[in-house]
Design a protein around this motif. Sequence first.
Motif, PDB file in Angstrom:
ATOM      1  N   PRO A  80     -20.467  68.244 -39.037  1.00 45.23           N
ATOM      2  CA  PRO A  80     -20.814  66.988 -39.701  1.00 45.23           C
ATOM      3  C   PRO A  80     -21.330  65.929 -38.727  1.00 45.23           C
ATOM      4  N   LEU A  81     -22.463  65.310 -39.111  1.00 43.80           N
ATOM      5  CA  LEU A  81     -23.059  64.202 -38.348  1.00 43.80           C
ATOM      6  C   LEU A  81     -23.430  64.591 -36.925  1.00 43.80           C
ATOM      7  N   VAL A  82     -23.763  65.855 -36.704  1.00 44.40           N
ATOM      8  CA  VAL A  82     -24.063  66.314 -35.347  1.00 44.40           C
ATOM      9  C   VAL A  82     -25.293  65.614 -34.765  1.00 44.40           C
ATOM     10  N   GLY A  83     -26.183  65.097 -35.635  1.00 43.92           N
ATOM     11  CA  GLY A  83     -27.376  64.434 -35.140  1.00 43.92           C
ATOM     12  C   GLY A  83     -27.265  62.929 -35.027  1.00 43.92           C
ATOM     13  N   PHE A  84     -26.061  62.388 -35.240  1.00 42.32           N
ATOM     14  CA  PHE A  84     -25.925  60.938 -35.281  1.00 42.32           C
ATOM     15  C   PHE A  84     -26.241  60.289 -33.931  1.00 42.32           C
ATOM     16  N   HIS A  85     -25.897  60.934 -32.829  1.00 47.55           N
ATOM     17  CA  HIS A  85     -26.152  60.332 -31.514  1.00 47.55           C
ATOM     18  C   HIS A  85     -27.639  60.125 -31.281  1.00 47.55           C
TER      19      HIS A  85
ATOM     20  N   HIS B 297     -26.537  64.664 -46.586  1.00 45.57           N
ATOM     21  CA  HIS B 297     -26.008  63.538 -47.340  1.00 45.57           C
ATOM     22  C   HIS B 297     -25.315  62.478 -46.483  1.00 45.57           C
ATOM     23  N   LEU B 298     -24.590  62.887 -45.450  1.00 42.64           N
ATOM     24  CA  LEU B 298     -23.776  61.934 -44.707  1.00 42.64           C
ATOM     25  C   LEU B 298     -24.618  60.905 -43.957  1.00 42.64           C
TER      26      LEU B 298
ATOM     27  N   LEU C 103     -37.840  58.904 -37.572  1.00 36.65           N
ATOM     28  CA  LEU C 103     -38.417  59.707 -38.654  1.00 36.65           C
ATOM     29  C   LEU C 103     -37.592  60.984 -38.720  1.00 36.65           C
ATOM     30  N   ILE C 104     -36.769  61.129 -39.734  1.00 37.08           N
ATOM     31  CA  ILE C 104     -35.661  62.085 -39.694  1.00 37.08           C
ATOM     32  C   ILE C 104     -35.838  63.224 -40.681  1.00 37.08           C
ATOM     33  N   LYS C 105     -35.714  64.423 -40.166  1.00 34.95           N
ATOM     34  CA  LYS C 105     -35.671  65.623 -41.008  1.00 34.95           C
ATOM     35  C   LYS C 105     -34.275  66.223 -40.852  1.00 34.95           C
ATOM     36  N   THR C 106     -33.469  66.052 -41.881  1.00 36.15           N
ATOM     37  CA  THR C 106     -32.102  66.546 -41.803  1.00 36.15           C
ATOM     38  C   THR C 106     -32.061  68.051 -42.004  1.00 36.15           C
ATOM     39  N   SER C 107     -30.977  68.647 -41.536  1.00 37.46           N
ATOM     40  CA  SER C 107     -30.745  70.063 -41.820  1.00 37.46           C
ATOM     41  C   SER C 107     -30.375  70.225 -43.284  1.00 37.46           C
ATOM     42  N   SER C 108     -30.739  71.366 -43.862  1.00 34.57           N
ATOM     43  CA  SER C 108     -30.336  71.651 -45.248  1.00 34.57           C
ATOM     44  C   SER C 108     -28.819  71.732 -45.372  1.00 34.57           C
TER      45      SER C 108
ATOM     46  N   PRO D 230     -12.788  68.594 -46.020  1.00 34.84           N
ATOM     47  CA  PRO D 230     -12.420  67.193 -45.794  1.00 34.84           C
ATOM     48  C   PRO D 230     -11.826  66.952 -44.415  1.00 34.84           C
ATOM     49  N   GLU D 231     -10.974  67.871 -43.939  1.00 37.18           N
ATOM     50  CA  GLU D 231     -10.358  67.701 -42.620  1.00 37.18           C
ATOM     51  C   GLU D 231     -11.415  67.563 -41.535  1.00 37.18           C
ATOM     52  N   GLN D 232     -12.442  68.426 -41.578  1.00 43.85           N
ATOM     53  CA  GLN D 232     -13.459  68.401 -40.534  1.00 43.85           C
ATOM     54  C   GLN D 232     -14.357  67.172 -40.655  1.00 43.85           C
ATOM     55  N   VAL D 233     -14.684  66.766 -41.875  1.00 46.79           N
ATOM     56  CA  VAL D 233     -15.532  65.597 -42.060  1.00 46.79           C
ATOM     57  C   VAL D 233     -14.796  64.331 -41.631  1.00 46.79           C
TER      58      VAL D 233
END
Length: 355
Positions: free
Chosen positions: A104-109, A131-132, A122-127, A57-60
């Motif tokens: 967390p959310l490293v690909g948001f930018h 969810h975020l 067109l997004i392929k998230t990491s396993s 939780p702290e990191q997220v």
Amino acid sequence: MTLETKKSVFVELGKFLSQFSEGASTPKSDVLYNDIFFDDFENLIRLSQSHNGWYTPEQVYFSIQSWAEALTAENIDKWLSAYSFDQAGKEEKTVALILAGNIPLVGFHDFLSVLITGNKALIKTSSNDQHLLPFLAKYLIAVDENLKDSITFVEGKLENFDAVIATGSNNTARYFEYYFKDKPSIIRKNRNSAAILTGKETNEELEALGEDIFRYFGLGCRNVSKLFVPKEYSFEAFFQAMFKYQDVIHYEKYANNYDYNKAVFLMSNFKLLDNGFLTLKEDPSYASPISSVFYEYYDSLEELQKRLQNDADQIQCIVSDNLTRNSIAFGETQKPQLWDYADNVDTITFLLTTK
């Protein structure tokens, strides 16, 4: 959607994210759709560690707060003011995003950049982070349903796209470069961050350096994994400052890495400096394992500056007290601005000029 409309949608997302902080998440009356999203997002944050053991939780919460601070009207305007968004005759592109999941959310930018430039994602998230971002995408679509056709998450093979932004290891980058050789692309590889010390740093500066080392347990490319120190440097003050972060060893996944990597180093008869939760090893490479930081001595700052210029393709950030051009202040590596691009590759220019 006009550029101003897209800006306003992300400003609303920033307001939504600003409500969430560790131990003090509180809904605000002026935030859109809290009745639908607030409780579910708070629950998702609490469940994140069950999806990825490193996502405490702290990191997220830290990642969410960082994006809340970035997504203000002032920041977005400043960021985009450097570009020409002449949309006349411009065709919308579908940009495939292959995202990392180390923090967390490293690909948001990348996600933000694609949408703000008027393209489809067109997004392929990491396993490791599935969810975020999809949750935040649902919030954006609730704010403006016109985004619905611009955001697609895929689990299988990526198909029917015009350009690609892919992030991975050096090994996966070789695969990406071959597989996407016929597409305009940004392909990111492994990078690490380094700090230059002189021995004159204050305790406050060294404690701030600990934030650069330990935030996200050291898993990010902006985490300091290498120290450059002058000959005869004493690590006493450094270790005293690191004591602030001693509780990291109580986290099982980190502790397991500490025990394992320390054992490997000792079995190889490497000389180590150790404080019970962090090892320092003299090593010329940049990529140290979790719970360890490499260090190297330098003879002169001039020679070190040349070395760092030569190694620029391996380095994400350099932390120092203004000892190099574009160096970052102690404690600031995990607070990038919207205009601080990964690998110094301007994503917006790529998206605006790719045909």
